[in-house]
Design an enzyme around this catalytic site. Sequence first.
Site, short mmCIF file in Angstrom:
data_model
loop_
_atom_site.label_atom_id
_atom_site.label_comp_id
_atom_site.label_asym_id
_atom_site.label_seq_id
_atom_site.Cartn_x
_atom_site.Cartn_y
_atom_site.Cartn_z
CG HIS A 141 41.94 36.93 32.94
ND1 HIS A 141 41.33 37.22 33.92
CD2 HIS A 141 41.44 37.18 31.81
CE1 HIS A 141 40.10 37.75 33.50
NE2 HIS A 141 40.17 37.76 32.26
CG HIS A 167 40.39 30.47 34.84
ND1 HIS A 167 40.19 29.20 35.27
CD2 HIS A 167 39.27 31.15 35.06
CE1 HIS A 167 39.19 29.20 36.27
NE2 HIS A 167 38.66 30.45 36.13
NE ARG A 219 37.60 48.98 34.41
CZ ARG A 219 37.63 48.30 35.56
NH1 ARG A 219 37.46 46.89 35.37
NH2 ARG A 219 38.14 48.80 36.61
CB THR A 223 45.80 33.94 44.84
OG1 THR A 223 45.70 34.97 44.15
CG2 THR A 223 46.45 32.85 44.10
CE1 TYR A 277 39.94 42.80 46.73
CE2 TYR A 277 39.60 42.77 44.36
CZ TYR A 277 40.27 43.24 45.50
OH TYR A 277 41.59 44.11 45.34
#
Length: 269
Positions: A152, A155, A142, A213, A192
């Site tokens: 990111h 993790h 995207r 967060t 979400y």
Amino acid sequence: MASLIRHLVSNYNEVLENVKDPLVDTWPLMGSPGPMLCIVGTYLIFVLKAGPKMMEKRPAFQLNTVMILYNAFQVLFSIWLTSLALEVDIRQLFSSHGCNNVNHLPPSPQKKNLQSALSRGAWWYFFAKIIELLDTVFFVLRKKQNQVTFLHVYHHTVTAVFSWCYLKLLPGEQGVVVGFLNSMVHIIMYSYYFIAALGSKYRKYLWWKKYMTWIQLLQFGIMLFYLILTLALDCRMPKALTYFFVTNVVIFIYLFSDFYRKAYKTKTA
């Protein structure tokens, strides 16, 4: 120095003693680290190099329907993983494993049944971490490369690799609490993303973005407290696993705190 060496040898022996369950070897992706490492390696090559290069002169893919279905699946799957953890009586994680008891008893049938259930749940948790690598793939397709941050990628990579190592090398009862907390957070997180994927008219329901967060940091705080408690009570759980969990939880607390500071505190300053 001698006590440190004895401590390291003891933790090393824990690893060797736990490589015992031949059934795990028959499960998908568990026979050897090769398939898992190939998946993670391909993931890293794609999201860091090949993917951005491929998308450089292409328009972003419109994946609205895919994102709705993917996030809906992740919500339901996370709910199911949470239900697996709830089937375990958390009192067993203390009372049946010799916490504050130097007279450790031999393994009982109840403990063997618990360990078998933990292994099955751990495989599904590992499978979830492999599926979650698609999060980053979708960012790349995207053309949202700004979201492919060190936090990111680190993790997703660490959780996928360590979930395999946990099940294959050093399964421990601590994984129930860690997996339960993480799956709970993922219910909220993917809910979400699901709402966000429905379109702009639903953005008014996403005012709580920054609190995700906070929830993640609260999760890590509870994990850290629990892990330190198992050490303080001298629970008969693999301490090498606890130390690894603690190390990564501390790293995640630092990285997520830094992300929150840069994303929200800096903007309001």
